[in-house]
Design an enzyme around this catalytic site. Sequence first.
Site, PDB file in Angstrom:
ATOM      1  CG  ASP A 111      -7.325  -8.759 -34.215  1.00 37.18           C
ATOM      2  OD1 ASP A 111      -7.774  -7.833 -33.511  1.00 37.18           O
ATOM      3  OD2 ASP A 111      -6.245  -9.329 -33.955  1.00 37.18           O
ATOM      4  CB  SER A 112      -4.908  -5.016 -35.101  1.00 34.75           C
ATOM      5  OG  SER A 112      -4.712  -5.821 -33.957  1.00 34.75           O
TER       6      SER A 112
ATOM      7  CB  CYS B 244     -10.071  -5.920 -33.203  1.00 33.94           C
ATOM      8  SG  CYS B 244      -8.844  -4.706 -32.680  1.00 33.94           S
TER       9      CYS B 244
ATOM     10  CD  GLU C  97       0.077  -9.063 -34.122  1.00 30.70           C
ATOM     11  OE1 GLU C  97       0.560  -9.022 -35.265  1.00 30.70           O
ATOM     12  OE2 GLU C  97      -1.005  -9.633 -33.869  1.00 30.70           O
TER      13      GLU C  97
ATOM     14  CB  CYS D 198      -6.919  -7.247 -25.784  1.00 33.12           C
ATOM     15  SG  CYS D 198      -5.797  -7.361 -27.193  1.00 33.12           S
TER      16      CYS D 198
ATOM     17  CG  HIS E 249      -3.496  -9.765 -29.940  1.00 29.70           C
ATOM     18  ND1 HIS E 249      -4.418  -9.030 -30.636  1.00 29.70           N
ATOM     19  CD2 HIS E 249      -2.427  -9.921 -30.773  1.00 29.70           C
ATOM     20  CE1 HIS E 249      -3.927  -8.755 -31.842  1.00 29.70           C
ATOM     21  NE2 HIS E 249      -2.726  -9.291 -31.946  1.00 29.70           N
TER      22      HIS E 249
HETATM   23  N1  DGL Z   1      -6.804  -7.842 -30.664  1.00 28.46           N
HETATM   24  C1  DGL Z   1      -6.903  -6.409 -30.545  1.00 28.46           C
HETATM   25  C2  DGL Z   1      -7.933  -6.067 -29.473  1.00 28.46           C
HETATM   26  O1  DGL Z   1      -8.789  -6.894 -29.194  1.00 28.46           O
HETATM   27  C3  DGL Z   1      -5.540  -5.848 -30.342  1.00 28.46           C
HETATM   28  C4  DGL Z   1      -5.440  -4.476 -30.755  1.00 28.46           C
HETATM   29  C5  DGL Z   1      -4.037  -4.038 -31.102  1.00 28.46           C
HETATM   30  O2  DGL Z   1      -3.615  -4.311 -32.210  1.00 28.46           O
HETATM   31  O3  DGL Z   1      -3.427  -3.363 -30.271  1.00 28.46           O
HETATM   32  O4  DGL Z   1      -7.943  -4.995 -28.930  1.00 28.46           O
END
Ligand code: DGL
Length: 281
Positions: free
Chosen positions: A18-19, A81, A166, A200, A202
């Site tokens: 993931d990011s 992600c 984040e 997402c 997150h």
């Molecule tokens: N968890 C990522 C997703 O599912 C977030 C992406 C991001 O870093 O903006 O899209």
Amino acid sequence: MTVHLPQTGEAGPIGVFDSGYGGLTVLREIRRTLPQYDYLYLGDNARAPYGTHSFEVVYEFTLQAVRYLFGQGCHLVILACNTASAKALRTIQQVDLPKLDSKRRVLGVIRPTVEVVGDISTTRHVGIMATPGTIRSNTYELEIAKLWPDIQVTGEPCPMWVPLVENDEHNSPGADYFVRKRTESLLQRDPLIDSIILGCTHYPMLLGKIRKYIPEDIHIIEQGNYVAQSLKGYLARHPDMEKCITTEGTARFLTTEQADLFGEKASIFMGESLVAERVKL
Ligand code: DGL
């Protein structure tokens, strides 16, 4: 970048990418469902959020991460992600994998989510809350149209939600403003929505606040469990891949940012004390 991939015969962990922290919501559910396997989590926290980056940049970063995880012995990588799944998965599967190693696999999180939505919605009006990148890509609309052509989809970009997570602000009173703004906007745009996909990884971290602003009778679809069930089915259908996964029940955590900070947050989130390692992609 040249990556020397371990021989295909050597088993390794399942890579989860993931990011940043968001993929932990998926890893948590995958480990609950499939505790026997080893996992290698990689968060590209140093370059998060991805959601506001262009297609090319997300593709480039995601490919670097996939190659890195392959280099660490993973035969199977889950892009936990949505932004990476929307913007990079298809190209990686179709263009890069045949060149890197046609026996390795990269799977995303969008398809398993789309597969269940048709059985959940009765009004056939579905909302997607996701990063601007995922919404702009129209991937959810296109994938839902393929499987459930009678469903009307409304996408709501939520540019501030990933930065809130984040930066550890997701439980703060300030987060309410941004959560309320986007949930109200979505429900005003289509008042017939009866199911909302948190598109997402997150966003489950904001679930308490999201639930506050969405009426009880609207389903909120979190992806983790659906992705875990889909992975379980995939491994049952692909015994050759299953044999390539080691089974000590461990998880290692890698981040491109400060390791202790990641480890601290990830420990709270995963409910176990863990130590992260910093890596360069
Ligand atoms: N968890 C990522 C997703 O599912 C977030 C992406 C991001 O870093 O903006 O899209």
